[in-house]
Design a protein around this motif. Structure first.
Motif: not given
Length: 190
Positions: A4, A6, A180, A182, A185-186
């Motif tokens: 994950e 961001f 992936t 997030n 939080n992006s």
């Protein structure tokens, strides 16, 4: 297993007079854990998509010897144990990627600097260290830089003027398939 990540805008954390007045650089962080072997491949794929050549790579000399680096590129060693070299092609970058990754996962980081108008930045602009202001490259000037990448164990810091990568949303197509996003939080609204 997917990793994950961001992507966020950040405030400019560059130190030194030469960056304080430069308002045109986009400042973006990509948070990703680089702690597994497959992350070396993913990091290499991502960086290869955003690097233009020629570029300058600055590595700590702890995990790479000057002789080892000279096989891959012309290199000089600074007084503070940094190895500084220019890269002219993707194949040359791929040979060096392992050293970038090893420095990152060991907390030493690496920097990749792309000059404006695809010009090389002279090696001497990377020499020296301003202990008073804690500035790593006191002779480096913003008018020389198109993109400055810092690669560390927690991700990639991007400071750029390049229109192709100056917003988090523009970086999405460049993210490797094994990462992936997030979304919570992006910063992807722009």
């Amino acid at each position: 297993m997917k990793n994950e990540v961001f992507i966020q805008y950040t405030s400019d954390l560059w130190k030194g007079e030469y960056f304080k007045n430069e308002k045109h650089f986009s400042s973006i962080e990509i948070g990703v854990s680089l702690d597994s072997q497959d992350q070396e491949v993913n990091l290499g794929l991502f960086l290869a998509k955003i690097i233009d050549y020629p570029c300058t790579v600055v590595l700590d000399g702890l995990f790479a010897s000057e002789e080892d680096m000279e096989i891959k590129m012309k290199v000089i060693k600074s007084e503070n144990n940094l190895l500084i070299g220019n890269i002219y092609s993707r194949s040359q970058f791929e040979k060096l990627m392992h050293n970038v990754y090893i420095n990152a996962i060991n907390g030493l980081g690496s920097s990749i600097i792309i000059g404006r108008k695809k010009k090389e930045i002279p090696f001497e602009h990377f020499l020296g260290y301003d202990l008073v202001n804690d500035v790593a490259f006191p002779n480096l000037l913003t008018e020389e830089i198109m993109t400055f990448l810092d690669i560390s164990e927690v991700g990639i810091s991007i400071r750029t003027l390049d229109e192709k990568i100056n917003k988090p949303k523009k970086l999405l197509p460049l993210i490797p398939d094994n990462w992936t996003i997030n979304l919570a939080n992006s910063d992807l609204e722009l």
